[in-house]
Design a protein around this motif. Sequence first.
Motif, PDB file in Angstrom:
ATOM      1  N   VAL A   1       0.859  -1.178   0.000  1.00 36.12           N
ATOM      2  CA  VAL A   1       0.000   0.000   0.000  1.00 36.12           C
ATOM      3  C   VAL A   1       0.900   1.235   0.000  1.00 36.12           C
ATOM      4  O   VAL A   1       1.717   1.408   0.910  1.00 36.12           O
ATOM      5  CB  VAL A   1      -0.939   0.032   1.222  1.00 36.12           C
ATOM      6  CG1 VAL A   1      -1.737   1.329   1.241  1.00 36.12           C
ATOM      7  CG2 VAL A   1      -1.877  -1.153   1.195  1.00 36.12           C
ATOM      8  N   PRO A   2       0.790   2.075  -1.021  1.00 34.44           N
ATOM      9  CA  PRO A   2       1.644   3.265  -1.069  1.00 34.44           C
ATOM     10  C   PRO A   2       1.437   4.147   0.161  1.00 34.44           C
ATOM     11  O   PRO A   2       0.352   4.187   0.747  1.00 34.44           O
ATOM     12  CB  PRO A   2       1.185   3.979  -2.337  1.00 34.44           C
ATOM     13  CG  PRO A   2       0.486   2.946  -3.152  1.00 34.44           C
ATOM     14  CD  PRO A   2      -0.121   1.994  -2.167  1.00 34.44           C
ATOM     15  N   SER A   3       2.491   4.830   0.533  1.00 32.67           N
ATOM     16  CA  SER A   3       2.379   5.823   1.598  1.00 32.67           C
ATOM     17  C   SER A   3       1.747   7.092   1.040  1.00 32.67           C
ATOM     18  O   SER A   3       2.116   7.553  -0.035  1.00 32.67           O
ATOM     19  CB  SER A   3       3.759   6.145   2.169  1.00 32.67           C
ATOM     20  OG  SER A   3       3.726   7.335   2.926  1.00 32.67           O
ATOM     21  N   ARG A   4       0.823   7.635   1.782  1.00 31.97           N
ATOM     22  CA  ARG A   4       0.210   8.909   1.402  1.00 31.97           C
ATOM     23  C   ARG A   4       1.271   9.995   1.237  1.00 31.97           C
ATOM     24  O   ARG A   4       1.138  10.890   0.392  1.00 31.97           O
ATOM     25  CB  ARG A   4      -0.784   9.323   2.491  1.00 31.97           C
ATOM     26  CG  ARG A   4      -1.504  10.633   2.250  1.00 31.97           C
ATOM     27  CD  ARG A   4      -2.272  11.053   3.495  1.00 31.97           C
ATOM     28  NE  ARG A   4      -3.300  10.107   3.854  1.00 31.97           N
ATOM     29  CZ  ARG A   4      -4.583  10.189   3.499  1.00 31.97           C
ATOM     30  NH1 ARG A   4      -4.979  11.197   2.735  1.00 31.97           N
ATOM     31  NH2 ARG A   4      -5.453   9.291   3.907  1.00 31.97           N
ATOM     32  N   PHE A   5       2.335   9.895   2.010  1.00 32.65           N
ATOM     33  CA  PHE A   5       3.324  10.966   2.049  1.00 32.65           C
ATOM     34  C   PHE A   5       4.509  10.717   1.108  1.00 32.65           C
ATOM     35  O   PHE A   5       5.086  11.665   0.584  1.00 32.65           O
ATOM     36  CB  PHE A   5       3.836  11.137   3.475  1.00 32.65           C
ATOM     37  CG  PHE A   5       2.728  11.158   4.491  1.00 32.65           C
ATOM     38  CD1 PHE A   5       1.886  12.250   4.591  1.00 32.65           C
ATOM     39  CD2 PHE A   5       2.494  10.068   5.307  1.00 32.65           C
ATOM     40  CE1 PHE A   5       0.845  12.272   5.502  1.00 32.65           C
ATOM     41  CE2 PHE A   5       1.449  10.079   6.234  1.00 32.65           C
ATOM     42  CZ  PHE A   5       0.625  11.176   6.324  1.00 32.65           C
TER      43      PHE A   5
ATOM     44  N   GLN B   1       4.701   8.077  -1.682  1.00 36.08           N
ATOM     45  CA  GLN B   1       4.353   7.779  -3.069  1.00 36.08           C
ATOM     46  C   GLN B   1       3.046   8.398  -3.524  1.00 36.08           C
ATOM     47  O   GLN B   1       2.837   8.611  -4.710  1.00 36.08           O
ATOM     48  CB  GLN B   1       4.269   6.259  -3.294  1.00 36.08           C
ATOM     49  CG  GLN B   1       5.559   5.505  -3.132  1.00 36.08           C
ATOM     50  CD  GLN B   1       5.810   5.086  -1.702  1.00 36.08           C
ATOM     51  OE1 GLN B   1       4.874   4.886  -0.920  1.00 36.08           O
ATOM     52  NE2 GLN B   1       7.080   4.957  -1.345  1.00 36.08           N
ATOM     53  N   GLY B   2       2.148   8.676  -2.583  1.00 36.28           N
ATOM     54  CA  GLY B   2       0.857   9.213  -2.957  1.00 36.28           C
ATOM     55  C   GLY B   2      -0.075   8.130  -3.464  1.00 36.28           C
ATOM     56  O   GLY B   2       0.214   6.935  -3.411  1.00 36.28           O
TER      57      GLY B   2
ATOM     58  N   VAL C   1       5.584   3.168  -7.442  1.00 35.93           N
ATOM     59  CA  VAL C   1       4.962   2.035  -6.754  1.00 35.93           C
ATOM     60  C   VAL C   1       5.202   0.748  -7.543  1.00 35.93           C
ATOM     61  O   VAL C   1       5.449  -0.323  -6.968  1.00 35.93           O
ATOM     62  CB  VAL C   1       3.461   2.297  -6.554  1.00 35.93           C
ATOM     63  CG1 VAL C   1       2.751   1.044  -6.042  1.00 35.93           C
ATOM     64  CG2 VAL C   1       3.258   3.450  -5.575  1.00 35.93           C
ATOM     65  N   VAL C   2       5.134   0.824  -8.858  1.00 34.48           N
ATOM     66  CA  VAL C   2       5.429  -0.351  -9.685  1.00 34.48           C
ATOM     67  C   VAL C   2       6.857  -0.831  -9.431  1.00 34.48           C
ATOM     68  O   VAL C   2       7.119  -2.042  -9.309  1.00 34.48           O
ATOM     69  CB  VAL C   2       5.211  -0.036 -11.178  1.00 34.48           C
ATOM     70  CG1 VAL C   2       5.722  -1.181 -12.050  1.00 34.48           C
ATOM     71  CG2 VAL C   2       3.739   0.219 -11.458  1.00 34.48           C
TER      72      VAL C   2
ATOM     73  N   GLY D   1       2.825  19.171   0.934  1.00 30.34           N
ATOM     74  CA  GLY D   1       3.202  17.783   0.752  1.00 30.34           C
ATOM     75  C   GLY D   1       4.698  17.582   0.870  1.00 30.34           C
ATOM     76  O   GLY D   1       5.485  18.532   0.893  1.00 30.34           O
ATOM     77  N   GLY D   2       5.106  16.327   0.932  1.00 32.20           N
ATOM     78  CA  GLY D   2       6.520  16.015   1.069  1.00 32.20           C
ATOM     79  C   GLY D   2       7.346  16.439  -0.113  1.00 32.20           C
ATOM     80  O   GLY D   2       8.564  16.630   0.009  1.00 32.20           O
ATOM     81  N   ASP D   3       6.717  16.586  -1.285  1.00 33.60           N
ATOM     82  CA  ASP D   3       7.443  17.005  -2.477  1.00 33.60           C
ATOM     83  C   ASP D   3       7.457  18.514  -2.664  1.00 33.60           C
ATOM     84  O   ASP D   3       7.928  19.017  -3.677  1.00 33.60           O
ATOM     85  CB  ASP D   3       6.828  16.341  -3.719  1.00 33.60           C
ATOM     86  CG  ASP D   3       5.335  16.612  -3.842  1.00 33.60           C
ATOM     87  OD1 ASP D   3       4.790  17.387  -3.021  1.00 33.60           O
ATOM     88  OD2 ASP D   3       4.704  16.037  -4.749  1.00 33.60           O
ATOM     89  N   GLY D   4       6.927  19.246  -1.669  1.00 37.70           N
ATOM     90  CA  GLY D   4       6.901  20.701  -1.748  1.00 37.70           C
ATOM     91  C   GLY D   4       5.667  21.262  -2.410  1.00 37.70           C
ATOM     92  O   GLY D   4       5.387  22.460  -2.291  1.00 37.70           O
TER      93      GLY D   4
END
Length: 602
Positions: free
Chosen positions: A128-132, A134-135, A142-143, A417-420
């Motif tokens: 399960v991707p992380s919300r923070f 991978q989104g 994720v792949v 978000g974590g990516d700014g």
Amino acid sequence: MSASNPPPRSVRSPSQGTGSRPASPQTPLRPIQRPPGAEQPLHRLDHLLQRLYRHRGLDGELDHRLSALHPVNQLLGIDAAAALLADDIQAQRQLIIVGDYDADGATGTAVALLGLRALGAGPLDSLVPSRFAQGYGLSPAVVDLAAERRPDLIITVDNGIASHAGLERARALGLPVLITDHHLPGAELPEAAALVNPNQPGCPFPSKHLAGVGVMFYLLIATRAELRRRGWFQGHRQEPNLAELLDLVALGTVADVVTLDANNRILVEQGLRRIRAGHCRPGLRALLEIAGVDLTRTSARDLAFAAAPRLNAAGRLEDMSAGIACLVTDKPIEAMHLAQRLQALNQERRALTHSMGLDAERLLAEILAEQARDAPSGGLQAGLCLFAEDWHEGVIGILAARVRERCQRPVIAFAVGGDGLLKGSARSIEGLHLRDCLAAVDHAHPGLITRFGGHAMAAGLSLPREALEPFKQAFAGAVSAALGPDPATPVLHSDGALGPALLSLPTAEALRLAAPWGKGFSEPLFDGEFAISAPRLLKDRHLKLRVRPAQGPPIEAIGFNLADQHPRGATQARIAYRLEVNDYRGLRSPQLLIEQLVPLAG
């Protein structure tokens, strides 16, 4: 009750002080609509249930038999998907489930793991991707994570319909992908090995409201049928009873707030019956017990407001691994430990939500003051965007929903978000298709939004920080264009008045279990005039008082987050309410859950 009633006076709690901060918007009064024939109070429970079902478009009794579910083969693409899964199960190939970080995705992932294991699948894994980090969705990143585990097939749950880049990456790696999803597709479908989604073009499945967990449940049924046809269950291998998964299907369906049409009501009611009989997963039992829910009386409301928030807390603050582990474990002690971890996360989430809610009140007050200077006769904009530097990305969806309920406007709450980029979580009102509204903004202002997606009532998006101010104006304009210059006033749909004899514990118990109430099959709402006494505030936010109907005994009532509807000395009020069971330390009594209170002149 009409829109012309004067708004109730707001109440300032002692902790707010007496500074000059502008008043925040008050909870808007909404006119009450009663269906034809609901003018007279009812006095018999059987007549009441008949009226409730009739108001919701039903004649006669509810049919909750599993045999009444829509046929599996009406789902476009399910035969090909079942054949693909059956091939991999028989060959004992390695499968990996890629889910979502909300309760629908978690329950869907758990149902996939448990169901495939019961069908005799070989090596199983989940991601399960992380919300923070991978989104949402099956992104290329994720792949790549999934590929590190060397699966033979990726199976998505509650995502994938818009993951074109992720599918391209999977094809480059030689990884086939089976998509199960329920979200609305874009202009083109992804090129997957198989795809099951009731909302894909050309799908004849009558219920377009299946949750992600419901789609996976249907796929497991189809796969079992395919394996049965191939003779897989002959000999020593036992054919599983997939109905044992319905408790998790019910939880995910209710948690995702999909419309409870006839098909979803069957899935939810069958799951609730298993829970009440004690036949539920140890993890779900632990979540309900920690929340103080009596399993024998579990309702859809308990799933929505007790189990789901605790499960969702994992995906909101950390990742969903603890939530999925809680749902799939067969060990009660381990399940309780995991449920306690989820409980702690949920308490942290509640504290964050409260703090951010105070920030939102301040921002709304500032918006009102600014607009009052610019346009004294105006009110809040048609669409609201709120942002604070320290808001938590995992909680902004809850915040947007609460502000939406308070202001009766579509709301987007943003966090860094974590990516700014700014990550936004949006919630809509009836009459506005939120995803279409964002698409209109994106079309009119290319490049303003980095990415977006979602439903009619909820959506998510990302945009650069410098785009926030122009986006606010573009969003408000798109909402105004969609709703028109004079949008419909939201109303409270009441089922009428209850006679004093029905304001009782037996009625509250019967309503609790009469049907799985939810979106599209709304929980009964009543209204009437009451004498009121002993009003007080709890935690400076919740209104508590005692009410008495004409010719009836008094009954306790509570209105959550309705401090601004304090009656302030009035002795009579018209109240819109739901009748519920108050279970306090084992003492059960009827209670009114106030939706709206308007003091009346004495």
